[in-house]
Design a protein around this motif. Structure first.
Motif, PDB file in Angstrom:
ATOM      1  N   ALA A  91       6.736 -21.515  11.934  1.00  0.00           N
ATOM      2  CA  ALA A  91       7.018 -20.080  11.821  1.00  0.00           C
ATOM      3  C   ALA A  91       5.716 -19.285  11.859  1.00  0.00           C
ATOM      4  CB  ALA A  91       7.775 -19.794  10.526  1.00  0.00           C
ATOM      5  N   ILE A  92       5.834 -18.037  12.327  1.00  0.00           N
ATOM      6  CA  ILE A  92       4.687 -17.139  12.359  1.00  0.00           C
ATOM      7  C   ILE A  92       5.027 -15.874  11.583  1.00  0.00           C
ATOM      8  CG2 ILE A  92       3.889 -18.030  14.571  1.00  0.00           C
ATOM      9  CD1 ILE A  92       5.038 -15.565  15.915  1.00  0.00           C
ATOM     10  N   ALA A  93       3.999 -15.179  11.136  1.00  0.00           N
ATOM     11  CA  ALA A  93       4.185 -13.948  10.368  1.00  0.00           C
ATOM     12  C   ALA A  93       3.753 -12.757  11.221  1.00  0.00           C
ATOM     13  CB  ALA A  93       3.370 -13.997   9.081  1.00  0.00           C
ATOM     14  N   ILE A  94       4.681 -11.838  11.454  1.00  0.00           N
ATOM     15  CA  ILE A  94       4.377 -10.612  12.193  1.00  0.00           C
ATOM     16  C   ILE A  94       4.015  -9.545  11.164  1.00  0.00           C
ATOM     17  CG2 ILE A  94       5.161  -8.979  13.929  1.00  0.00           C
ATOM     18  CD1 ILE A  94       5.187 -11.885  14.867  1.00  0.00           C
ATOM     19  N   THR A  95       2.792  -9.088  11.198  1.00  0.00           N
ATOM     20  CA  THR A  95       2.279  -8.150  10.194  1.00  0.00           C
ATOM     21  C   THR A  95       1.937  -6.826  10.856  1.00  0.00           C
ATOM     22  OG1 THR A  95       1.384 -10.017   8.943  1.00  0.00           O
ATOM     23  CG2 THR A  95       0.519  -7.821   8.424  1.00  0.00           C
ATOM     24  N   TYR A  96       2.750  -5.815  10.558  1.00  0.00           N
ATOM     25  CA  TYR A  96       2.577  -4.497  11.158  1.00  0.00           C
ATOM     26  C   TYR A  96       1.742  -3.595  10.245  1.00  0.00           C
ATOM     27  CZ  TYR A  96       6.648  -5.656  14.128  1.00  0.00           C
ATOM     28  OH  TYR A  96       7.523  -6.241  15.017  1.00  0.00           O
ATOM     29  N   PHE A  97       0.856  -2.820  10.832  1.00  0.00           N
ATOM     30  CA  PHE A  97       0.174  -1.750  10.103  1.00  0.00           C
ATOM     31  C   PHE A  97      -0.323  -0.718  11.104  1.00  0.00           C
ATOM     32  CE2 PHE A  97      -2.759  -5.178  10.929  1.00  0.00           C
ATOM     33  CZ  PHE A  97      -3.999  -4.627  11.191  1.00  0.00           C
ATOM     34  N   GLY A  98      -0.745   0.438  10.594  1.00  0.00           N
ATOM     35  CA  GLY A  98      -1.093   1.537  11.474  1.00  0.00           C
ATOM     36  C   GLY A  98      -2.577   1.714  11.682  1.00  0.00           C
ATOM     37  N   ASP A  99      -2.919   2.704  12.508  1.00  0.00           N
ATOM     38  CA  ASP A  99      -4.326   2.975  12.789  1.00  0.00           C
ATOM     39  C   ASP A  99      -5.070   3.444  11.551  1.00  0.00           C
ATOM     40  OD1 ASP A  99      -4.081   6.252  13.204  1.00  0.00           O
ATOM     41  OD2 ASP A  99      -2.376   5.157  14.014  1.00  0.00           O
ATOM     42  N   GLY A 100      -4.370   4.104  10.624  1.00  0.00           N
ATOM     43  CA  GLY A 100      -5.014   4.514   9.380  1.00  0.00           C
ATOM     44  C   GLY A 100      -5.298   3.329   8.476  1.00  0.00           C
ATOM     45  N   ALA A 101      -4.317   2.449   8.339  1.00  0.00           N
ATOM     46  CA  ALA A 101      -4.490   1.256   7.505  1.00  0.00           C
ATOM     47  C   ALA A 101      -5.565   0.333   8.055  1.00  0.00           C
ATOM     48  CB  ALA A 101      -3.168   0.502   7.394  1.00  0.00           C
ATOM     49  N   ALA A 102      -5.817   0.413   9.355  1.00  0.00           N
ATOM     50  CA  ALA A 102      -6.812  -0.462   9.979  1.00  0.00           C
ATOM     51  C   ALA A 102      -8.215  -0.234   9.440  1.00  0.00           C
ATOM     52  CB  ALA A 102      -6.807  -0.265  11.490  1.00  0.00           C
ATOM     53  N   ASN A 103      -8.432   0.863   8.730  1.00  0.00           N
ATOM     54  CA  ASN A 103      -9.745   1.137   8.150  1.00  0.00           C
ATOM     55  C   ASN A 103      -9.868   0.683   6.702  1.00  0.00           C
ATOM     56  OD1 ASN A 103     -10.790   2.364  10.490  1.00  0.00           O
ATOM     57  ND2 ASN A 103      -9.852   4.322   9.970  1.00  0.00           N
ATOM     58  N   GLN A 104      -8.841   0.039   6.175  1.00  0.00           N
ATOM     59  CA  GLN A 104      -8.857  -0.415   4.784  1.00  0.00           C
ATOM     60  C   GLN A 104      -9.569  -1.759   4.644  1.00  0.00           C
ATOM     61  OE1 GLN A 104      -7.498   1.363   2.018  1.00  0.00           O
ATOM     62  NE2 GLN A 104      -7.531   2.957   3.577  1.00  0.00           N
ATOM     63  N   GLY A 105     -10.251  -1.938   3.525  1.00  0.00           N
ATOM     64  CA  GLY A 105     -11.067  -3.131   3.324  1.00  0.00           C
ATOM     65  C   GLY A 105     -10.293  -4.429   3.271  1.00  0.00           C
TER      66      GLY A 105
END
Length: 314
Positions: free
Chosen positions: A123-137
């Motif tokens: 199984a694989i995990a599909i992890t969605y996030f946005g362009d704003g979250a992409a700057n989080q540590g």
């Protein structure tokens, strides 16, 4: 995609009427991303995302009634009416939320991928996030661990161009989010997130990459949200012409409709019949949610502590 569109339109109406409270982030315009990715998944794969999550729930097969009931705070909701828009889960559908804290889902998705390796599944995990979250540590801590241990996780960055109300160009030094994993040796690709065919093709490639033991991969979905960041956002940071241009030239649903009618011989009556069927499902979900009882006050004390935990041997 049409179910997600009509569901979100109805959710917006119910919010305006006062049936939905708190925060509510609509997915209108981004439907091709989650539908295309879902088409590339297999039984047992997991999904986790942020707070713009109703579309992801419906795409995984969660019932419209249960999602709408949760939005309106009713007892038949997926979190018994206690989670609301941003906090719904379905163990059966392998949907692990809906998370209100920006970027918090990324280490969770990475952990899901680790569990797949630990339990020796494919199984694989599909992890969605946005362009704003992409700057989080925590995103980059997750990238490092996922690459180091070659975890089967697909990081799907839904770049809808505006993190809350700030354009990507004003908030990100590197605006090509597909490159964000390069220092961790994670490959990445930009994808037309408004074309469900392109998303499905990229999803197939990413899934094969993960299942073959090659570790994580990043897919940057170039997409667009038509509404504000949330229902309380008037979206004055962009012009109406910009939104209308995206609607008229790149709408994911209209693209599919055009192909079906022009290339595959589907009639307008058949298209209208599908739309009516979807509208009926959404209307039923809205009626159900408005008439379902609210949770009993005793629910305040449930799901707080774990019970019956086995005691360690003395």
């Amino acid at each position: 995609m049409l179910l997600i569109r009509r569901f979100e339109e109805k959710a917006g109406q119910l919010y305006g009427m006062g049936f939905i409270g708190g925060f509510c982030h609509l997915y209108i315009g981004q439907e091709a991303v989650v539908v295309g990715m879902q088409m590339a998944m297999k039984e047992g794969d997991e999904v986790v995302t942020g707070y713009r999550d109703h579309g992801h729930m419906l795409a995984t097969g969660m019932e419209a009634r249960g999602v709408m009931a949760e939005l309106t705070g009713r007892r038949s909701g997926y979190s018994k009416g206690k989670g609301g828009s941003m906090h719904m889960f379905s163990k059966e559908k392998k949907f692990f939320g809906g998370h209100g804290i920006v970027g918090a889902q990324v280490p969770i998705g990475t952990g899901l991928a680790f569990s797949n390796v630990y339990n020796k599944t494919d199984a694989i995990a599909i992890t969605y996030f946005g362009d704003g979250a992409a700057n989080q540590g925590q995103v980059y801590e997750s990238f490092n661990m996922a690459s180091l241990w070659k975890l089967p996780v697909v990081y799907v960055i839904e770049n809808n161009r505006y993190a809350m109300g700030t354009s990507v160009s004003r908030a990100s030094a590197e605006t090509n989010f597909a490159h964000r994993g390069l220092s961790f040796k994670i490959p990445g690709f930009q994808v037309d997130g408004m074309d469900v065919r392109a998303v499905k093709a990229a999803g197939d490639l990413a899934a094969e990459h993960c299942r073959s033991g090659e570790g994580p991969i990043i897919l940057e979905m170039m997409t667009y949200r038509y509404r504000g960041h949330s229902m309380s956002d008037p979206a004055k940071y962009r012009t109406r012409d910009e939104v209308q241009k995206m609607r008229s030239e790149s709408d994911p649903i209209e693209q599919v409709k055009k192909r079906l009618t022009e290339d595959h011989g589907m009639s307008e009556d058949e298209v209208k019949a599908i739309d009516k069927e979807v509208r009926d499902i959404v209307a039923d979900a809205a009626d159900f949610a408005q008439n379902d009882p609210e949770p009993d006050a005793s629910e305040l004390w449930t799901d707080i502590y774990a019970e019956d935990i086995p005691q360690a041997a003395e």
